[in-house]
Design a protein around this motif. Structure first.
Motif, mmCIF file in Angstrom:
data_model
loop_
_atom_site.group_PDB
_atom_site.id
_atom_site.type_symbol
_atom_site.label_atom_id
_atom_site.label_comp_id
_atom_site.label_asym_id
_atom_site.label_seq_id
_atom_site.Cartn_x
_atom_site.Cartn_y
_atom_site.Cartn_z
ATOM 1 N N VAL A 81 0.971 -1.261 0.118
ATOM 2 C CA VAL A 81 0.058 -0.053 -0.053
ATOM 3 C C VAL A 81 0.626 1.181 0.035
ATOM 4 O O VAL A 81 1.937 1.056 0.466
ATOM 5 C CB VAL A 81 -0.770 0.101 1.375
ATOM 6 N N TRP A 82 0.252 2.414 -0.383
ATOM 7 C CA TRP A 82 0.758 3.787 -0.361
ATOM 8 C C TRP A 82 0.503 4.081 1.182
ATOM 9 O O TRP A 82 -0.795 4.005 1.388
ATOM 10 C CB TRP A 82 0.628 4.529 -1.407
ATOM 11 N N ARG A 83 1.609 4.728 1.824
ATOM 12 C CA ARG A 83 1.220 5.217 3.102
ATOM 13 C C ARG A 83 1.787 6.691 3.228
ATOM 14 O O ARG A 83 2.819 6.756 3.101
ATOM 15 C CB ARG A 83 1.916 4.402 4.438
ATOM 16 N N ASP A 84 0.597 7.616 3.616
ATOM 17 C CA ASP A 84 0.931 8.825 3.929
ATOM 18 C C ASP A 84 2.142 8.836 5.187
ATOM 19 O O ASP A 84 1.699 8.664 6.180
ATOM 20 C CB ASP A 84 -0.139 9.637 4.297
ATOM 21 N N PRO A 85 3.448 9.374 5.043
ATOM 22 C CA PRO A 85 4.403 9.463 5.964
ATOM 23 C C PRO A 85 3.903 10.154 7.236
ATOM 24 O O PRO A 85 4.412 10.011 8.214
ATOM 25 C CB PRO A 85 5.662 9.931 5.274
ATOM 26 N N PHE A 86 2.897 11.117 7.004
ATOM 27 C CA PHE A 86 2.621 11.966 8.135
ATOM 28 C C PHE A 86 1.306 11.797 8.766
ATOM 29 O O PHE A 86 1.197 11.850 9.916
ATOM 30 C CB PHE A 86 2.714 13.610 7.556
ATOM 31 N N THR A 87 0.360 11.580 8.078
ATOM 32 C CA THR A 87 -1.019 11.069 8.477
ATOM 33 C C THR A 87 -1.203 9.637 8.842
ATOM 34 O O THR A 87 -2.137 9.103 9.542
ATOM 35 C CB THR A 87 -2.188 11.687 7.573
ATOM 36 N N GLU A 88 -0.171 8.824 8.313
ATOM 37 C CA GLU A 88 -0.293 7.438 8.323
ATOM 38 C C GLU A 88 -1.369 6.894 7.713
ATOM 39 O O GLU A 88 -1.728 5.524 7.980
ATOM 40 C CB GLU A 88 -0.283 7.066 9.852
ATOM 41 N N GLU A 89 -2.201 7.244 7.040
ATOM 42 C CA GLU A 89 -3.191 6.781 6.141
ATOM 43 C C GLU A 89 -2.613 6.119 5.098
ATOM 44 O O GLU A 89 -1.777 6.208 4.448
ATOM 45 C CB GLU A 89 -4.234 8.142 5.403
#
Length: 322
Positions: A81-89
């Motif tokens: 998955v792609w994971r937003d490094p700041f929101t962790e979404e």
């Protein structure tokens, strides 16, 4: 004077906190000035792919494709998955949804829909910057041990002169962390806008540097070179193989990991044939000819394959024609 400097030179470039870099260059008798922009790899124990090239094409892209990756504990296939490094979404990159759902996840400049760069979000030099273009395996409880592939830096302005009058030609850099058993293929693509000849002109050699880390140290193991001159849009550089066979992890192209019990190996793709279509391996020839029969758009535009040339790459788990 010129006669003294003429010939091949090798410089070892070092800096605290970075792996040494061996710079090789040639000085001709008519050379008056040479300028080099060198970029060092952090000596942080991570495995990296560094793409280096000259003034043209302006934009080359790294693509890293995980294949057959499985959880070493359960044997289940990895869910990337792609994971937003700041929101962790977390979510699947858009390119893999809908009609293209069968395409396997991979890392490239467009995976996040944002510029690929390593961002120090809290402006604290003591904390690690987090790349925006990254894939990781979901469902891993320990955040620090998630298999992750990131494109830390994208570059698309090679050949452009800076305000100082220099052309820096910076590299593209990808990092592979905490890898599970499987194969990780490395491709290079020459970005060509729609309607542009897909056979770009390479104004210098293209080099793909492979650095293997063990969690503490890093070692340079290989540099895959693509010749200068006219070439195809895609280059298959080779692949990483990750296994749990530490007993056999003793070759120069291998690195046993200090944590996790994995062996990282790198295998460079070998060019087997560079010849007109009619001269390549019979099995590949039949497959390519069969594929072309269904490309009516080629025939409609009068495209001829009589003078086309193809390269067959052999790389263990992947053989490619391009």
């Amino acid at each position: 004077g010129y006669p003294v400097l003429e010939g091949l030179h090798r410089w070892l470039i070092t800096s605290p906190g970075y792996a040494p870099f061996d710079l090789s260059f040639r000085v001709s008798i008519s050379t008056e000035h040479l300028f080099f922009g060198s970029y060092l790899v952090p000596a942080d124990g991570e495995t990296r792919v560094v793409l280096r090239w000259g003034n043209g094409p302006a934009d080359l892209d790294l693509h890293i494709v995980p294949v057959g990756v499985r959880d070493p504990a359960s044997g289940d296939a990895a869910q990337w998955v792609w994971r937003d490094p700041f929101t962790e979404e977390e979510w699947l990159p858009e390119v893999y949804e809908g009609d293209d759902a069968e395409l396997r996840p991979y890392v490239w400049w467009g995976v996040a829909g944002e510029p690929c760069e390593c961002v120090d979000h809290d402006d604290d030099p003591e904390t690690e910057c987090k790349p925006l273009c990254a894939l990781s395996v979901t469902g891993v409880a320990d955040e620090g041990s998630r298999p992750t592939i990131s494109l830390d830096r994208d570059d698309q302005i090679h050949g452009r002169m800076s305000a100082t009058g220099r052309v820096y030609n910076a590299p593209e850099v990808a990092t592979l962390r905490n890898l599970w058993p499987g194969t990780y293929r490395v491709y290079i693509a020459a970005y060509q806008p729609e309607g542009v000849d897909p056979g770009p002109e390479f104004q210098s050699e293209v080099k793909v540097d492979i650095w293997l880390g063990d969690g503490t140290t890093v070692s340079f193991v290989s540099s895959v070179t693509h010749r200068e001159g006219r070439g195809g849009r895609w280059l298959y550089a080779g692949y990483f193989s990750v296994t749990d066979d530490l007993a056999s992890c003793t070759n120069p192209n291998q690195k046993p990991q200090l944590a996790g019990g994995m062996c990282y190996s790198w295998y460079t793709a070998q060019r087997v044939v560079f010849a007109p279509l009619s001269n390549i391996y019979r099995a590949v020839y039949v497959r390519v000819r069969h594929a072309l029969l269904f490309r009516e758009d080629f025939a409609a535009n009068g495209v001829s394959f009589q003078r086309a040339q193809y390269v067959v790459y052999s790389g263990g788990t992947c053989s490619c024609v391009g």
